[in-house]
Motif scaffolding. Structure first.
Motif, PDB file in Angstrom:
ATOM      1  N   VAL A 106      -7.053  -5.492   1.813  1.00 14.61           N
ATOM      2  CA  VAL A 106      -6.680  -4.579   0.716  1.00 14.61           C
ATOM      3  C   VAL A 106      -6.265  -3.238   1.313  1.00 14.61           C
ATOM      4  O   VAL A 106      -7.030  -2.633   2.052  1.00 14.61           O
ATOM      5  CB  VAL A 106      -7.902  -4.304  -0.202  1.00 14.61           C
ATOM      6  N   GLY A 107      -5.064  -2.782   0.987  1.00 16.55           N
ATOM      7  CA  GLY A 107      -4.622  -1.493   1.536  1.00 16.55           C
ATOM      8  C   GLY A 107      -4.450  -1.621   3.032  1.00 16.55           C
ATOM      9  O   GLY A 107      -5.015  -0.856   3.818  1.00 16.55           O
ATOM     10  N   CYS A 108      -3.627  -2.603   3.436  1.00 16.56           N
ATOM     11  CA  CYS A 108      -3.554  -2.982   4.863  1.00 16.56           C
ATOM     12  C   CYS A 108      -2.812  -1.960   5.709  1.00 16.56           C
ATOM     13  O   CYS A 108      -2.830  -2.048   6.929  1.00 16.56           O
ATOM     14  CB  CYS A 108      -2.887  -4.346   5.008  1.00 16.56           C
ATOM     15  N   VAL A 135      -2.029  -6.564   1.976  1.00 25.92           N
ATOM     16  CA  VAL A 135      -1.403  -6.073   0.737  1.00 25.92           C
ATOM     17  C   VAL A 135      -1.537  -4.560   0.664  1.00 25.92           C
ATOM     18  O   VAL A 135      -2.591  -4.008   0.983  1.00 25.92           O
ATOM     19  CB  VAL A 135      -2.084  -6.701  -0.513  1.00 25.92           C
ATOM     20  N   ASP A 136      -0.448  -3.916   0.279  1.00 30.27           N
ATOM     21  CA  ASP A 136      -0.522  -2.455   0.119  1.00 30.27           C
ATOM     22  C   ASP A 136       0.469  -2.029  -0.961  1.00 30.27           C
ATOM     23  O   ASP A 136       1.478  -2.699  -1.191  1.00 30.27           O
ATOM     24  CB  ASP A 136      -0.198  -1.753   1.443  1.00 30.27           C
ATOM     25  N   PHE A 137       0.162  -0.901  -1.611  1.00 32.11           N
ATOM     26  CA  PHE A 137       1.066  -0.346  -2.621  1.00 32.11           C
ATOM     27  C   PHE A 137       2.290   0.303  -1.980  1.00 32.11           C
ATOM     28  O   PHE A 137       3.272   0.562  -2.643  1.00 32.11           O
ATOM     29  CB  PHE A 137       0.344   0.771  -3.404  1.00 32.11           C
ATOM     30  N   LEU A 160       3.764  -6.512  -1.021  1.00 29.48           N
ATOM     31  CA  LEU A 160       3.784  -5.192  -1.656  1.00 29.48           C
ATOM     32  C   LEU A 160       3.178  -5.315  -3.048  1.00 29.48           C
ATOM     33  O   LEU A 160       3.617  -6.143  -3.851  1.00 29.48           O
ATOM     34  CB  LEU A 160       5.238  -4.718  -1.749  1.00 29.48           C
ATOM     35  N   GLY A 161       2.171  -4.500  -3.342  1.00 26.62           N
ATOM     36  CA  GLY A 161       1.598  -4.551  -4.683  1.00 26.62           C
ATOM     37  C   GLY A 161       0.104  -4.330  -4.683  1.00 26.62           C
ATOM     38  O   GLY A 161      -0.461  -3.804  -3.718  1.00 26.62           O
ATOM     39  N   ASP A 162      -0.525  -4.764  -5.777  1.00 27.59           N
ATOM     40  CA  ASP A 162      -1.970  -4.584  -5.948  1.00 27.59           C
ATOM     41  C   ASP A 162      -2.691  -5.810  -5.374  1.00 27.59           C
ATOM     42  O   ASP A 162      -2.433  -6.937  -5.790  1.00 27.59           O
ATOM     43  CB  ASP A 162      -2.269  -4.433  -7.449  1.00 27.59           C
ATOM     44  N   ALA A 163      -3.590  -5.565  -4.452  1.00 25.49           N
ATOM     45  CA  ALA A 163      -4.297  -6.672  -3.786  1.00 25.49           C
ATOM     46  C   ALA A 163      -5.165  -7.451  -4.765  1.00 25.49           C
ATOM     47  O   ALA A 163      -5.544  -8.603  -4.483  1.00 25.49           O
ATOM     48  CB  ALA A 163      -5.158  -6.112  -2.660  1.00 25.49           C
ATOM     49  N   PHE A 164      -5.488  -6.842  -5.917  1.00 20.46           N
ATOM     50  CA  PHE A 164      -6.347  -7.540  -6.888  1.00 20.46           C
ATOM     51  C   PHE A 164      -5.522  -8.173  -8.000  1.00 20.46           C
ATOM     52  O   PHE A 164      -6.050  -8.560  -9.035  1.00 20.46           O
ATOM     53  CB  PHE A 164      -7.380  -6.569  -7.465  1.00 20.46           C
ATOM     54  N   SER A 175     -11.164  -4.682   4.127  1.00 23.52           N
ATOM     55  CA  SER A 175     -10.386  -3.431   4.118  1.00 23.52           C
ATOM     56  C   SER A 175     -10.980  -2.515   5.177  1.00 23.52           C
ATOM     57  O   SER A 175     -12.121  -2.698   5.604  1.00 23.52           O
ATOM     58  CB  SER A 175     -10.460  -2.739   2.751  1.00 23.52           C
ATOM     59  N   SER A 176     -10.175  -1.563   5.596  1.00 22.44           N
ATOM     60  CA  SER A 176     -10.728  -0.534   6.474  1.00 22.44           C
ATOM     61  C   SER A 176     -10.105   0.802   6.102  1.00 22.44           C
ATOM     62  O   SER A 176      -8.894   0.900   5.894  1.00 22.44           O
ATOM     63  CB  SER A 176     -10.494  -0.870   7.950  1.00 22.44           C
ATOM     64  N   GLY A 177     -10.960   1.790   5.975  1.00 27.48           N
ATOM     65  CA  GLY A 177     -10.492   3.141   5.668  1.00 27.48           C
ATOM     66  C   GLY A 177      -9.898   3.287   4.280  1.00 27.48           C
ATOM     67  O   GLY A 177      -9.032   4.146   4.072  1.00 27.48           O
ATOM     68  N   HIS A 180     -13.088   5.446   0.946  1.00 29.74           N
ATOM     69  CA  HIS A 180     -13.290   6.893   0.741  1.00 29.74           C
ATOM     70  C   HIS A 180     -12.133   7.534  -0.022  1.00 29.74           C
ATOM     71  O   HIS A 180     -12.255   8.649  -0.503  1.00 29.74           O
ATOM     72  CB  HIS A 180     -13.512   7.602   2.082  1.00 29.74           C
ATOM     73  N   HIS A 181     -10.990   6.829  -0.129  1.00 37.37           N
ATOM     74  CA  HIS A 181      -9.872   7.362  -0.916  1.00 37.37           C
ATOM     75  C   HIS A 181     -10.167   7.272  -2.412  1.00 37.37           C
ATOM     76  O   HIS A 181      -9.518   7.932  -3.210  1.00 37.37           O
ATOM     77  CB  HIS A 181      -8.582   6.574  -0.638  1.00 37.37           C
ATOM     78  N   LEU A 182     -11.107   6.409  -2.786  1.00 31.14           N
ATOM     79  CA  LEU A 182     -11.377   6.174  -4.204  1.00 31.14           C
ATOM     80  C   LEU A 182     -12.426   7.160  -4.676  1.00 31.14           C
ATOM     81  O   LEU A 182     -13.546   7.186  -4.163  1.00 31.14           O
ATOM     82  CB  LEU A 182     -11.859   4.732  -4.400  1.00 31.14           C
TER      83      LEU A 182
HETATM   84  C1  LIG Z   1      -5.659   4.913   4.436  1.00 32.04           C
HETATM   85  S1  LIG Z   1      -4.669   3.619   3.943  1.00 32.04           S
HETATM   86  C2  LIG Z   1      -5.418   2.265   4.725  1.00 32.04           C
HETATM   87  C3  LIG Z   1      -5.040   2.100   6.113  1.00 32.04           C
HETATM   88  C4  LIG Z   1      -5.230   0.774   6.744  1.00 32.04           C
HETATM   89  N1  LIG Z   1      -6.234  -0.053   6.175  1.00 32.04           N
HETATM   90  C5  LIG Z   1      -5.510   1.039   8.191  1.00 32.04           C
HETATM   91  O1  LIG Z   1      -6.637   0.823   8.626  1.00 32.04           O
HETATM   92  O2  LIG Z   1      -4.590   1.504   8.893  1.00 32.04           O
HETATM   93  C6  LIG Z   1      -5.125   3.246   2.296  1.00 32.04           C
HETATM   94  C7  LIG Z   1      -4.096   2.345   1.654  1.00 32.04           C
HETATM   95  O3  LIG Z   1      -4.740   1.588   0.650  1.00 32.04           O
HETATM   96  C8  LIG Z   1      -3.745   1.235  -0.295  1.00 32.04           C
HETATM   97  N2  LIG Z   1      -4.445   0.669  -1.446  1.00 32.04           N
HETATM   98  C9  LIG Z   1      -5.535   1.149  -2.083  1.00 32.04           C
HETATM   99  N3  LIG Z   1      -5.929   0.306  -3.054  1.00 32.04           N
HETATM  100  C10 LIG Z   1      -5.077  -0.758  -3.029  1.00 32.04           C
HETATM  101  C11 LIG Z   1      -4.957  -1.955  -3.774  1.00 32.04           C
HETATM  102  N4  LIG Z   1      -5.768  -2.246  -4.773  1.00 32.04           N
HETATM  103  N5  LIG Z   1      -3.967  -2.814  -3.464  1.00 32.04           N
HETATM  104  C12 LIG Z   1      -3.114  -2.518  -2.465  1.00 32.04           C
HETATM  105  N6  LIG Z   1      -3.181  -1.408  -1.717  1.00 32.04           N
HETATM  106  C13 LIG Z   1      -4.140  -0.533  -2.005  1.00 32.04           C
HETATM  107  C14 LIG Z   1      -2.965   2.523  -0.452  1.00 32.04           C
HETATM  108  O4  LIG Z   1      -1.656   2.272  -0.873  1.00 32.04           O
HETATM  109  C15 LIG Z   1      -2.974   3.093   0.973  1.00 32.04           C
HETATM  110  O5  LIG Z   1      -1.786   2.826   1.665  1.00 32.04           O
END
Ligand SMILES: C[S@@+](CC[C@H](N)C(=O)[O-])C[C@H]1O[C@@H](n2cnc3c(N)ncnc32)[C@H](O)[C@@H]1O
Length: 517
Positions: A106-108, A135-137, A160-164, A175-177, A180-182
């Motif tokens: 998620v958020g790759c 998957v990433d937005f 490309l899109g919502d991982a859920f 997921s990694s990192g 904390h964005h949430l």
């Molecule tokens: C800091 S980045 C993550 C970086 C990556 N995991 C890495 O380690 O390099 C956070 C990403 O999560 C994505 N994201 C957050 N929630 C998501 C979701 N439900 N589906 C897809 N992408 C998501 C955001 O678009 C953003 O690009």
């Protein structure tokens, strides 16, 4: 006080279509100023914009660069190894024999974890059959992930899109990192959306909310990242990290009947946490599976002015030692200049080339210095005495640089030979700080040698030697690894400042064809 990450503010997506939406620079600046983040505001003020709307292509490039540098940090801290250590037993615990699992990141970002798993074949080596998907937005990050995977012929895909909101359900989310964005309600919503997919387990890695985390983050992002946005957000991430309690509450409130969220062994690694949805089986598997993988874990003499033999040996040993140190430093400088610039997983050849370039640059600097030293000796009325003075200046430099070099070589040896966990601590406590102090120590060595030198030509040689050593990394970086867009933006700013000075107008940020206050 609210802590903001610039990367959250400079991109906006239409959640339905995934299309990027325009972002107004003034709105970002206002948010940062309201949070008291003047440094963040300065960074955003320098971003290219068109009539107040941030230049989307430039923002994409910055995000790709920042994520590539982040990958370099993850590589050094062996984050993917740690993920695999937990993922293997979790997958074993939640899949039926012969079943193909689907691992979704998620958020790759640029897909480091997924590409690493694909490139190393770690799951297959553990007899786990799994489809790997990131998957990433963000379209730019997904584009880069696809490009890098194709370049290495990796079997994985990026969506490309919502991982859920995927067509095919994930077996395990990773997921990694991301967590904390949430903020606020978003964290609970994340776990609820995940639970709604029917996923069997999840392992989410994020920065642990320790008191030292912001200090560690500052040091590492300073030592390893060039992008100001990455440095800023790295520290902000550590300050925004959720506490264990917040994470567990959010995860548990969404766990649903028959499932729970459990923290992984807290002592395992201070910067990471893992959550698994099926605690009994995952914990049993972790206890059996991860344990094995986790196992294990004089300054040069002063120049002797009294005895001829000692002078002869110091006169030979000192320049040879200094030259060897400079060459090794050149090779390492070449490595550092190239880091954070390639997102490929298999980069041995890339780094060998970079180290050769650093070595060549170091040798060129040494050659230039040898010519200057030759001229200084030739111009001296007593070349033998001048040689002795130069040797003593070299010894003064070695007093400063010798212990540092020994510490670096010992840390590197430990990093490559120790098991993962102590090796990671060595990086945190050793290589990171050593990289930060290297330029200061080199300057100190030049100053000490120059200060104690009996004649100005000797002092000049000491200063020149220190400056030469410091030149290698920026030279190699600029010549082979600098992003041409940064060069163009930088030149644009300098031109803007000069024309501002000439025309008397206030100097402002000027990137290519756009200028702003
Ligand atoms: C800091 S980045 C993550 C970086 C990556 N995991 C890495 O380690 O390099 C956070 C990403 O999560 C994505 N994201 C957050 N929630 C998501 C979701 N439900 N589906 C897809 N992408 C998501 C955001 O678009 C953003 O690009």
């Amino acid at each position: 006080m609210t802590v903001l990450e610039i990367s959250d503010l400079i991109v906006r997506h239409d959640l339905a279509s995934g299309a990027a939406l325009p972002v107004h620079r003034d709105a970002v600046l206002a948010a940062l100023r309201a949070a008291g983040d003047r440094r963040g505001a300065r960074i955003v003020r320098r971003l290219p914009h068109h009539d107040g709307v941030l230049d989307a292509a430039a923002v994409d490039r910055i995000l790709v660069r920042t994520h590539t540098e982040l990958q370099r940090l993850n590589e050094e801290l062996r984050i993917a190894d740690q993920l695999a250590e937990l993922l293997v037993p979790v997958l074993r615990a939640v899949t039926r024999p012969g079943e193909r699992a689907r691992v979704v990141d998620v958020g790759c970002g640029i897909g480091y974890a997924i590409r690493w798993l694909a490139a190393t074949g770690t799951l297959a080596a553990n007899t786990i059959d799994a489809e790997l998907c990131g998957v990433d937005f963000n379209a730019a990050l997904i584009g880069e992930a696809r490009r890098l995977a194709a370049a290495e012929g990796l079997e994985c895909r990026f969506v490309l899109g919502d991982a859920f909101d995927l067509k095919d359900t994930a077996t395990v989310y990773i997921s990694s990192g991301v967590l904390h964005h949430l903020r606020g309600e978003e964290l609970g919503a994340f776990f609820r959306a995940q639970a709604g997919t029917g996923v069997r387990a999840y392992c989410h890695f994020d920065i642990a909310a320790t008191r030292l985390a912001p200090v560690d983050a500052w040091m590492f992002h300073r030592a390893r990242m060039r992008e100001p946005l990455g440095r800023h957000d790295g520290v902000a991430s550590a300050r925004r990290a959720h506490s264990d309690h917040e994470l567990m509450s959010a995860a548990r409130s969404a766990a649903g009947a028959g499932a729970d969220a459990v923290p992984a062994d807290a002592a395992q690694q201070p910067v990471l946490r893992v959550r698994a949805a099926d605690p009994r089986r995952a914990a049993r598997a972790l206890a059996g599976g991860a344990g094995g993988a986790r196992a294990g874990g004089a300054p040069p003499g002063r120049g002797d002015r009294a005895g001829a033999p000692a002078v002869v040996s110091a006169g030979f040993a000192v320049p040879v030692t200094l030259a060897l140190l400079a060459l090794v430093d050149g090779a390492l400088a070449g490595h550092r200049a190239a880091t954070g610039r390639s997102g490929l997983i298999r980069k041995r050849a890339y780094y060998v080339v970079a180290m050769r370039r650093g070595l060549a640059a170091g040798a060129a600097v040494l050659g230039g210095l040898a010519l200057v030293l030759g001229a200084v000796l030739a111009a001296a009325s007593d070349p033998a005495a001048r040689y002795g003075q130069l040797t003593r200046a070299g010894i003064a430099m070695l007093w400063v640089l010798g212990p540092f070099a020994i510490a670096v070589l010992a840390t590197l040896a430990g990093y490559f030979t120790l098991p993962r966990r102590p090796a990671t601590f060595l990086i945190l406590l050793g290589l990171g700080p050593l990289t930060l102090i290297r330029p200061w120590l080199t300057v100190a060595a030049g100053i000490v040698a120059a200060w104690t030198a009996p004649a100005w030509p000797v002092a000049g040689c000491a200063v020149l030697a220190a400056a030469g050593v410091l030149l290698v990394e920026p030279w190699v970086h600029r010549r082979w690894y600098a992003d041409p867009h940064i060069g163009a933006a930088y030149r644009g700013r300098i031109r803007g400042r000069i024309s501002g000075l000439l025309t008397g107008s206030r100097a402002g940020c000027c990137v290519r064809d756009r200028c702003g206050p």
